[in-house]
Scaffold this motif. Structure first.
Motif, PDB file in Angstrom:
ATOM      1  N   GLY A  17       0.419  -1.263   0.083  1.00 42.23           N
ATOM      2  CA  GLY A  17       0.236  -0.155  -0.035  1.00 42.23           C
ATOM      3  C   GLY A  17       0.750   1.023   0.465  1.00 42.23           C
ATOM      4  O   GLY A  17       1.932   1.290   0.396  1.00 42.23           O
ATOM      5  N   VAL A  18       0.027   2.427  -0.432  1.00 42.98           N
ATOM      6  CA  VAL A  18       0.608   3.617  -0.288  1.00 42.98           C
ATOM      7  C   VAL A  18       0.112   4.399   0.978  1.00 42.98           C
ATOM      8  O   VAL A  18      -0.960   4.836   0.485  1.00 42.98           O
ATOM      9  N   GLY A  29      -6.014   3.162  -6.418  1.00 37.64           N
ATOM     10  CA  GLY A  29      -5.725   1.985  -5.926  1.00 37.64           C
ATOM     11  C   GLY A  29      -4.906   0.988  -6.926  1.00 37.64           C
ATOM     12  O   GLY A  29      -3.976   1.050  -7.062  1.00 37.64           O
ATOM     13  N   GLU A  30      -5.917   1.182  -7.956  1.00 37.82           N
ATOM     14  CA  GLU A  30      -5.929   0.305  -9.181  1.00 37.82           C
ATOM     15  C   GLU A  30      -4.209   1.491  -9.963  1.00 37.82           C
ATOM     16  O   GLU A  30      -3.345   0.396 -10.260  1.00 37.82           O
ATOM     17  N   ILE A  31      -4.990   2.730 -10.326  1.00 34.47           N
ATOM     18  CA  ILE A  31      -3.674   3.690 -10.697  1.00 34.47           C
ATOM     19  C   ILE A  31      -2.287   3.194  -9.720  1.00 34.47           C
ATOM     20  O   ILE A  31      -1.626   2.920 -10.881  1.00 34.47           O
ATOM     21  N   ALA A  32      -2.525   3.845  -8.562  1.00 34.31           N
ATOM     22  CA  ALA A  32      -1.195   3.764  -7.964  1.00 34.31           C
ATOM     23  C   ALA A  32      -0.668   2.620  -8.318  1.00 34.31           C
ATOM     24  O   ALA A  32       0.853   2.371  -7.743  1.00 34.31           O
ATOM     25  N   LEU A  33      -1.097   1.210  -8.075  1.00 34.41           N
ATOM     26  CA  LEU A  33      -0.932  -0.249  -7.784  1.00 34.41           C
ATOM     27  C   LEU A  33      -0.538  -0.446  -8.901  1.00 34.41           C
ATOM     28  O   LEU A  33       1.318  -1.154  -9.536  1.00 34.41           O
ATOM     29  N   MET A  34      -0.396   0.079 -10.330  1.00 31.36           N
ATOM     30  CA  MET A  34      -0.740  -0.318 -11.156  1.00 31.36           C
ATOM     31  C   MET A  34       1.261   0.515 -11.748  1.00 31.36           C
ATOM     32  O   MET A  34       1.785   0.298 -12.470  1.00 31.36           O
ATOM     33  N   ALA A  35       1.213   1.572 -10.977  1.00 27.83           N
ATOM     34  CA  ALA A  35       2.356   2.499 -11.241  1.00 27.83           C
ATOM     35  C   ALA A  35       4.104   1.790 -10.502  1.00 27.83           C
ATOM     36  O   ALA A  35       4.173   2.181 -11.727  1.00 27.83           O
ATOM     37  N   LEU A  36       3.541   1.347 -10.116  1.00 25.71           N
ATOM     38  CA  LEU A  36       4.934   0.408  -9.575  1.00 25.71           C
ATOM     39  C   LEU A  36       5.214  -0.509  -9.540  1.00 25.71           C
ATOM     40  O   LEU A  36       4.168  -1.137 -10.709  1.00 25.71           O
ATOM     41  N   PRO A  37       6.382  -1.297  -9.873  1.00 25.38           N
ATOM     42  CA  PRO A  37       6.949  -2.460 -10.657  1.00 25.38           C
ATOM     43  C   PRO A  37       6.258  -3.352 -10.098  1.00 25.38           C
ATOM     44  O   PRO A  37       5.693  -3.292  -8.379  1.00 25.38           O
ATOM     45  N   PRO A  38       5.645  -4.024 -10.773  1.00 24.92           N
ATOM     46  CA  PRO A  38       5.185  -5.740 -10.062  1.00 24.92           C
ATOM     47  C   PRO A  38       6.209  -6.595  -9.138  1.00 24.92           C
ATOM     48  O   PRO A  38       5.336  -6.735  -8.198  1.00 24.92           O
TER      49      PRO A  38
END
Ligand code: ADP
Ligand code: ZN
Ligand code: ZN
Length: 709
Positions: A49-50, A100-109
């Motif tokens: 999480g961020v 949440g979708e965009i934030a986590l998509m923006a981080l490396p898997p």
């Protein structure tokens, strides 16, 4: 001890339309800065999480004592900065997705899977990724390196000066081969020299264009900033590679990030410049999940971060071209009409197929031209936008066609492995020995794909001898031949080395590549796009043909030594079409002016703004009924923005059924971007509610600024 607990808002990955609040509340023993990466319990799992600063809409503000605690803080990583969080929040809002979708998509898997301890170890193991800055270099060095290597053309000189002194956003309108890349390199050099920690993001449309570009950037900047300062970021990389590049960007050790559309979300704390090469390319728009446009986000991000942005193209999108119209003045237009070294743009040779022998795949004059080039040792590129051997197998006895049982499309015949493959759902099977309908053993291919063109050309050119006294070689490059890792690079290397005389390929080979010995490019069947129902089809065809033609005659010295002139051949049944007149004159402005006039008259983008509400369902009726009901609900609720937005009736998609799912869409159009945005935001809860009432609905989604209607 509950008095010492601090409540925190955390963004976690939530499915697009789950209805979960934008942020979830947790507690920690002390306050954490916004942007901190944490691991938190979610149901029975623990997820990345961020920490976010503001509570999301409707987030349950429970007593701290009743909230769950953050499981771990990812130590050793600086928090994601405000600018990154603003970008994520803007993208989520604008493209109607969850934060949440965009934030986590923006981080490396791989960040998602790492525990705090694992990440700690990873960071320690890679001292490179942790160093705050690359060795700072004196600006004088950078200037010198830039100047030593190349003498800029007059056009490059003046354009570079404009980028240096003005703020932009810039639209660099430069012919194919005008040396746009050199302008990017100059702009990058200036940005890096101006700020010892400054960072640059360079976006390209396709993964396969990154190696050539990376080589040029490495050659130029590795001597100044070290090879580690230049990293790539795209989906062709392994997860550990992506994590390494991402960390390098986040920590600032990477000064230059080269990537595809996903790289727009990289954490770049000292962003000074974004370059978007081939800005018109449709692949900047994500076509599934969160349907964002990396080009449009680049302009937003640059403005927000106080960075410069340069969009470059020989055939800009009509949106960008319009924005750079001096009368509109949103972008600053920079022009480079000439090719480097007096290389000429290819002459257009239109072949009227009505005048050619019936059923000729290659008109005799085209075949003669290709033969002549090959005999002189020059290379040719033959373009067809359809892979496989034939788009359909057909039984003329009973009318059977190789339809896909799961899609409203035919399965393509691939001769090499004798398979029938659906390019929509992937369903593959062996070619039947006889017609499944009537038993007729003679089922025949109808139409042509790249596989067949390759075979046919090899046959037609079998007696042609090159100056090296060897038989002509034909090769094919498309998605089928390049599936294996590194296959494309190997095949391109063969072309560059001159091992191939005629290259047959899809648009994959038409874009960007700096071929040195190709002198003739031919488009054998471009007509479909002339009469497509998609209003962007002519724009796409024009730019594809300009791009493809741009692969011919790029090396003025080679052309002069061969006494050769570049040609673009187009076989068409409609030679009188105005698109070809503009193409022949290399006159993008004339083409754009006419297209824009049509769009303005019809109030289409960029003179209006669009979104699609799409529904996928078991039956077409269900899909359309959902869209009808959604429109009714919007009207009943008198949603804001609705009065300024036109809702078209629901229609099936061009390919109506894919993998047994029926697809329908409703076009929303408004003269006001704000009104359209307001409407969609207010609509979301109603759409969630409506969904429950339509059994058999698989999904719904909003596509903002859709590329294909
Ligand atoms: P574009 O991206 O505009 O199609 P490129 O940047 O690939 O064009 O440049 C075309 C070719 O010209 C490249 O091989 C490049 O190395 C060369 N080139 C660019 N600028 C110069 C220059 N000022 N002097 C000599 N060669 C140049
Ligand atoms: Zn049959
Ligand atoms: Zn299918």
């Amino acid at each position: 001890m509950s008095t010492s607990l601090v409540p925190l808002q955390v963004v976690v990955q939530t499915p697009a339309h789950s209805g979960v609040a934008a942020t979830l509340s947790y507690t920690h023993t002390k306050p954490l800065p916004a942007g901190t990466l944490v691991r938190v319990p979610l149901g029975a799992r623990e997820v990345l999480g961020v920490v976010w600063d503001t509570p999301g809409d409707g987030a349950p503000q429970a007593e701290p004592a009743r909230l769950r605690a953050i499981a771990a803080v990812l130590q050793g990583l600086a928090p994601l900065d405000d600018a990154w969080r603003r970008l994520v929040a803007f993208a989520a809002g604008y493209y109607q997705r969850s934060l949440g979708e965009i934030a986590l998509m923006a981080l490396p898997p791989s960040l998602r899977g790492l525990s705090a301890e694992q990440l700690g170890r990873r960071l320690r193991r890679k001292p490179n990724a942790q160093t705050a800055n690359a060795p700072a270099s004196a600006p004088a060095n950078a200037d010198q390196a830039g100047a030593d290597l190349i003498a800029l053309s007059a056009e490059q000189e003046s354009v570079t000066a404009e980028i240096d002194t003005k703020t932009g956003p810039f639209l660099l309108f430069g012919s194919t081969g005008s040396g746009k890349t050199e302008v990017y390199l100059q702009a990058v050099a200036a940005a890096l020299a101006a700020d010892a920690q400054g960072q640059v993001l360079v976006l390209v449309p396709e993964i396969n264009l990154t190696p050539q570009l990376q080589a040029r950037f490495l050659a130029r900047f590795a001597p100044l900033y070290g090879a580690d300062a230049i990293v790539s970021l795209h989906s062709g990389m392994t997860h550990p590679q992506r994590l390494r590049s991402w960390l390098a960007a986040h920590t600032g050790s990477a000064r230059i990030v080269l990537g595809t559309r996903m790289a727009i979300f990289a954490s770049l704390p000292r962003l000074a410049l974004i370059v978007v090469d081939e800005e018109h390319d449709a692949s900047y728009k994500q076509q599934e999940g969160a349907r964002y446009s990396a080009r449009d986000l680049a302009v937003w991000r640059a403005r927000d971060a106080g960075a410069k942005v340069v969009l470059g193209s020989a055939t800009p999108s009509l949106e960008s071209w319009h924005a750079s119209d001096p009368a509109v003045g949103r972008y600053q237009r920079l022009c480079m009409p000439s090719r480097i070294g007096a290389a000429r743009l290819p002459r257009l040779r239109l072949v009227d197929m009505a005048q050619q022998p019936r059923a000729a795949v290659f008109a005799p004059p085209l075949l003669a031209a290709i033969t002549g080039r090959v005999e002189r040792g020059e290379q040719c590129l033959v373009l067809l936008n359809r892979r496989g051997f034939a788009p359909v197998l057909h039984c003329h006895a009973c009318g059977w066609k190789s339809d896909c049982p799961q899609c409203s499309a035919t399965r393509v015949f691939h001769k090499l492995d004798r398979s029938l493959r659906c390019h929509h759902c992937g369903l593959a099977s062996r070619v039947p020995r006889a017609c499944p309908g009537c038993g007729n053993p003679d089922i025949l291919p109808l139409g042509r794909g790249t596989e067949q063109l390759e075979e046919l050309l090899a046959q037609l050119l079998r007696n042609v001898i090159t100056p090296e006294r060897r038989a002509a070689r034909v090769a094919r490059i498309d998605a089928d031949t390049t599936r294996a890792k590194g296959a494309l690079q190997t095949q391109l290397a063969q072309v560059h080395a001159g091992d191939v005389d005629v290259l047959v390929g899809t648009q994959m080979v038409a874009k960007g590549h700096d071929f040195r010995r190709i002198t003739l490019v031919a488009a054998v069947q471009p007509d479909n796009a002339l009469f497509s129902s998609d209003f962007r089809a002519p724009e796409r065809l024009f730019s594809l043909l300009m791009q493809a033609g741009g692969r011919a005659g790029r090396d003025a010295l080679y052309m002069a030594a061969h006494g050769s002139a570049p040609e673009l051949w187009v076989q068409t049944w409609h030679p009188e079409h105005p698109l070809f007149a503009a193409l022949g004159a290399h006159d993008y402005p004339a083409f754009a002016a006419r297209q824009l006039a049509e769009r303005e008259a019809a109030a289409m983008p960029p003179f209006s703004h669009q979104a699609l509400l799409r529904a996928d369902a078991r039956t077409q009726e269900t899909a359309q009924a959902f869209l009808q009901a959604a429109a009714l609900a919007a009207r009943a609720a008198q949603l804001p923005g609705l009065a300024q937005t036109f809702l078209y009736p629901p229609v099936p998609l061009a390919v109506q059924r894919v993998a047994n799912v029926e697809r329908a869409q409703m076009l929303l159009e408004s003269a006001s971007r704000r009104a359209l945005q307001q409407l969609m935001s207010a609509w979301q809860p109603l759409l969630h509610a409506e969904r429950a009432r339509h059994k058999g609905l698989v999904r719904w989604l909003l596509d903002v600024d859709p590329q294909a209607i």
